[in-house]
Design a protein around this motif. Structure first.
Motif, PDB file in Angstrom:
ATOM      1  N   PHE A  66      47.791  33.988  42.938  1.00  0.00           N
ATOM      2  CA  PHE A  66      47.313  34.932  41.929  1.00  0.00           C
ATOM      3  C   PHE A  66      47.556  36.376  42.342  1.00  0.00           C
ATOM      4  O   PHE A  66      47.767  36.691  43.516  1.00  0.00           O
ATOM      5  CB  PHE A  66      45.805  34.748  41.706  1.00  0.00           C
ATOM      6  N   VAL A  67      47.488  37.251  41.360  1.00  0.00           N
ATOM      7  CA  VAL A  67      47.528  38.697  41.602  1.00  0.00           C
ATOM      8  C   VAL A  67      46.404  39.333  40.774  1.00  0.00           C
ATOM      9  O   VAL A  67      45.798  38.689  39.927  1.00  0.00           O
ATOM     10  CB  VAL A  67      48.880  39.318  41.193  1.00  0.00           C
ATOM     11  N   GLU A  68      46.115  40.581  41.071  1.00  0.00           N
ATOM     12  CA  GLU A  68      45.177  41.397  40.292  1.00  0.00           C
ATOM     13  C   GLU A  68      43.758  40.839  40.259  1.00  0.00           C
ATOM     14  O   GLU A  68      43.051  40.971  39.265  1.00  0.00           O
ATOM     15  CB  GLU A  68      45.687  41.571  38.849  1.00  0.00           C
ATOM     16  N   LEU A  69      43.325  40.205  41.358  1.00  0.00           N
ATOM     17  CA  LEU A  69      41.952  39.716  41.415  1.00  0.00           C
ATOM     18  C   LEU A  69      41.097  40.546  42.368  1.00  0.00           C
ATOM     19  O   LEU A  69      39.969  40.169  42.681  1.00  0.00           O
ATOM     20  CB  LEU A  69      41.930  38.235  41.823  1.00  0.00           C
ATOM     21  N   GLY A  70      41.639  41.654  42.835  1.00  0.00           N
ATOM     22  CA  GLY A  70      40.863  42.588  43.643  1.00  0.00           C
ATOM     23  C   GLY A  70      40.257  41.964  44.879  1.00  0.00           C
ATOM     24  O   GLY A  70      40.880  41.168  45.588  1.00  0.00           O
ATOM     25  N   LYS A  84      39.252  34.578  47.852  1.00  0.00           N
ATOM     26  CA  LYS A  84      38.352  33.489  47.446  1.00  0.00           C
ATOM     27  C   LYS A  84      39.039  32.563  46.450  1.00  0.00           C
ATOM     28  O   LYS A  84      39.020  31.327  46.610  1.00  0.00           O
ATOM     29  CB  LYS A  84      37.085  34.084  46.817  1.00  0.00           C
ATOM     30  N   TYR A  85      39.670  33.122  45.443  1.00  0.00           N
ATOM     31  CA  TYR A  85      40.310  32.296  44.420  1.00  0.00           C
ATOM     32  C   TYR A  85      41.600  31.647  44.934  1.00  0.00           C
ATOM     33  O   TYR A  85      41.941  30.546  44.498  1.00  0.00           O
ATOM     34  CB  TYR A  85      40.561  33.118  43.159  1.00  0.00           C
ATOM     35  N   GLN A  86      42.282  32.313  45.854  1.00  0.00           N
ATOM     36  CA  GLN A  86      43.448  31.686  46.467  1.00  0.00           C
ATOM     37  C   GLN A  86      43.020  30.439  47.257  1.00  0.00           C
ATOM     38  O   GLN A  86      43.676  29.395  47.211  1.00  0.00           O
ATOM     39  CB  GLN A  86      44.162  32.677  47.409  1.00  0.00           C
ATOM     40  N   LEU A 105      40.613  41.352  37.760  1.00  0.00           N
ATOM     41  CA  LEU A 105      39.428  41.870  38.439  1.00  0.00           C
ATOM     42  C   LEU A 105      39.748  43.141  39.225  1.00  0.00           C
ATOM     43  O   LEU A 105      38.845  43.909  39.554  1.00  0.00           O
ATOM     44  CB  LEU A 105      38.840  40.807  39.369  1.00  0.00           C
ATOM     45  N   GLU A 106      41.028  43.346  39.524  1.00  0.00           N
ATOM     46  CA  GLU A 106      41.422  44.557  40.233  1.00  0.00           C
ATOM     47  C   GLU A 106      41.091  45.798  39.413  1.00  0.00           C
ATOM     48  O   GLU A 106      40.742  46.843  39.954  1.00  0.00           O
ATOM     49  CB  GLU A 106      42.918  44.502  40.534  1.00  0.00           C
ATOM     50  N   THR A 107      41.168  45.675  38.087  1.00  0.00           N
ATOM     51  CA  THR A 107      40.841  46.813  37.228  1.00  0.00           C
ATOM     52  C   THR A 107      39.457  46.697  36.602  1.00  0.00           C
ATOM     53  O   THR A 107      38.794  47.704  36.371  1.00  0.00           O
ATOM     54  CB  THR A 107      41.891  46.957  36.109  1.00  0.00           C
ATOM     55  N   PHE A 108      39.006  45.477  36.313  1.00  0.00           N
ATOM     56  CA  PHE A 108      37.686  45.306  35.698  1.00  0.00           C
ATOM     57  C   PHE A 108      36.550  45.313  36.722  1.00  0.00           C
ATOM     58  O   PHE A 108      35.440  45.718  36.406  1.00  0.00           O
ATOM     59  CB  PHE A 108      37.627  43.999  34.903  1.00  0.00           C
ATOM     60  N   GLY A 109      36.810  44.811  37.919  1.00  0.00           N
ATOM     61  CA  GLY A 109      35.777  44.804  38.948  1.00  0.00           C
ATOM     62  C   GLY A 109      35.012  43.511  39.057  1.00  0.00           C
ATOM     63  O   GLY A 109      34.861  42.950  40.128  1.00  0.00           O
TER      64      GLY A 109
END
Length: 524
Positions: free
Chosen positions: A439-443, A448-450, A269-273
């Motif tokens: 997790f990583v890369e979830l922007g 929230k996901y953590q 999500l960090e790159t997709f948004g």
């Protein structure tokens, strides 16, 4: 060195400059590694540009005092500094604990050469100017920026090289009109599904299956140019994506005949948004299929069902117990594997057994079985292939059973994948322990996901070992607010500490799940 002859000075100076260039190139391995992990996208690499800056700045400030030592002693200071720089950055690289090691591809070698030339050029300029050692020290302190600059300078060459290889791969495929090409993508489950499909299809066809990490444009190109054999009848292409257009680029030269969507969920999500962009990016595979192509989707996921509705080619839904083109009934999932009855809309059925763990793997098997069935395999052949399946490395793989059962899910980094892994863990006897950095890369959605991961852990595990206090704070909060015992959650800063702690809190008969970081398993 007092009164050193100018000729001798320049000879020694040239040697020191070359030493500095070599040391700086070696020291840059850390930043080159981060750039490689970010698929050479500078927009993502910029997050690493401040890494190691305090140590580099302190080292450079100390040794830049050589500027005041005179030009001869300045050379000696610069030589020592170069070796110290290489040692410091080598230590940082060894401690980085990233999932994938640095691969010395031709691209990395070319960029290292550019770095060396920049360093040598700067060194030569400083040498000609006399006592300016300070400038070389400052430039080394900005090593991350120098790495980015080398990437910018090398970009035109890399684009030409990339296009040549893509063109060559396209010619190879154009000469093989008989080859059936299957694309696989999704937020998680791509690699597992690829190997499942390959095993099943091998009951009838000669199948070329890329290794685990070959899911980028250039990875697929390498498979076509280096691994594809003349007698191969099927080519399976796993297609990863971190940016919109990544899958479309692969499809433009691969031209798949069939496509499998394994899942859609929050990943990169960090790159997709957002997930809508994830879905649209994965749909690029389906859009690339010919009108008589075939697409396979799992039921039960809002986004994959929407993709099914959008698809213009022949399309199929599969499910665990919900009907469709092909589905599973009478499912039994245990710590030793899974068993289910595979049924088709034509009324056929067959009993299937596999050592793969978890309901999510049954879904991956169903997608692969549906594709194989559409390609002419019988249910008996499919069941025989399913029986031969083995866990993919680092994906819910049991790597030890004594004294503790150790489950390696080290390459899983999505919320949905972690949830599936915890469901598998729950099928094992207590005590159950998870070791994870989260997790990583979830922007913006990361916290929230953590937090949700922490809640899931509280329901499934008796103990949790969290790696990295700042990153895992939300996991701890979710764990405690969902009824988890404060004395059963531990936070450590390094993987070595996590391993040492496990030796103290674990006992024979416990089950340990390593989630999301490959390097944990070096201790087992």
């Amino acid at each position: 060195m007092i009164g050193m002859d100018s000729t001798v000075y320049y000879i020694l100076g040239g040697a020191v400059v070359l030493l500095h260039a070599a040391a700086l190139s070696f020291a840059a391995r850390y930043f080159l590694h981060m750039l490689q992990l970010e698929s050479y996208y500078l927009a993502q690499y910029k997050h690493h540009m401040a890494d190691c800056l305090p140590a580099l700045a302190a080292l450079s400030a100390l040794f830049s005092l050589g500027h005041f030592a005179g030009r001869e002693w300045g050379l000696a200071v610069l030589a020592v500094y170069s070796l110290a720089l290489a040692a410091v950055m080598n230590g940082a690289h060894r401690r980085s604990n990233v999932k994938k090691p640095l691969v010395y591809t031709a691209r990395i070698k070319r960029q290292t050469a550019v770095l060396a030339m920049l360093a040598a050029g700067a060194g030569a300029a400083v040498l000609l100017c006399g006592r300016n050692t300070v400038w070389l020290c400052v430039s080394a302190a900005l090593l991350s920026s120098l790495t980015a600059l080398s990437a910018v300078i090398a970009k035109p060459v890399e684009w030409c090289v990339r296009q040549w290889y893509i063109s060559d791969a396209k010619k190879i495929l154009a000469a093989r009109p008989d080859l059936k090409i299957i694309g696989i993508t999704g937020s998680y489950g791509k690699t597992s599904t690829k190997f499942i499909l390959s095993t099943i299809l091998s009951e009838k066809y000669s199948v070329q299956t890329p290794p685990s990490s070959y899911n980028t444009t250039m990875g697929v190109v390498r498979v076509i140019r280096e691994r594809l054999q003349q007698d191969d009848q099927v080519l399976i292409c796993e297609m990863g994506a971190r940016h919109k257009g990544d899958i479309a680029e692969i499809c433009r030269f691969v031209r798949p005949h069939m496509g499998i969507i394994t899942s859609i969920g929050p990943q990169h999500l960090e790159t997709f948004g957002d997930i809508e962009t994830v879905m649209n990016s994965k749909f690029e595979l389906i859009e690339a299929l010919p009108q008589d192509g075939m697409a396979f989707f799992p039921k039960g996921n809002e986004y994959t069902e929407r993709m099914y509705e959008r698809a213009k080619c022949r399309k199929f839904l599969v499910s665990a117990g919900q009907g469709g083109y092909l589905w599973a009934e009478e499912m039994s999932v245990t710590p030793k594997g899974s068993r289910f009855t595979l049924k088709t809309e034509a009324g056929e059925s067959v009993l299937c057994e596999t050592v793969l763990l978890g309901l999510h793997n049954i879904q991956n098997i169903l997608l692969s079985a549906a594709c194989a069935y559409a390609m002419g395999l019988t249910l008996r052949q499919i069941a025989r292939g399913i029986a031969k399946l083995r866990p993919v490395e680092h994906r819910l793989q049991i790597v030890a059973s004594q004294p503790m059962t150790v489950i390696d899910d080290a390459f899983n980094s999505s919320p949905n994948g972690a949830k599936a892994a915890l469901e598998v863990l729950a099928s094992f006897p207590a005590d159950r322990i998870i070791v994870t950095p989260g997790f990583v890369e979830l922007g913006a959605e990361q916290e929230k996901y953590q937090y949700e991961l922490g809640r899931e852990i509280a329901q499934r595990c008796e103990k949790a070992v969290l790696v990295g206090e700042r990153r895992t704070e939300a996991i701890r909060k979710g764990f405690l607010e969902s009824g988890g015992d404060a004395s059963a959650v531990f936070t450590v800063e390094t993987l070595e500490e996590a391993s040492a702690l496990l030796a103290k809190i674990g006992k024979a008969g416990d089950t340990v799940l390593f989630e999301n970081d490959l390097r944990f398993l070096e201790q087992f």
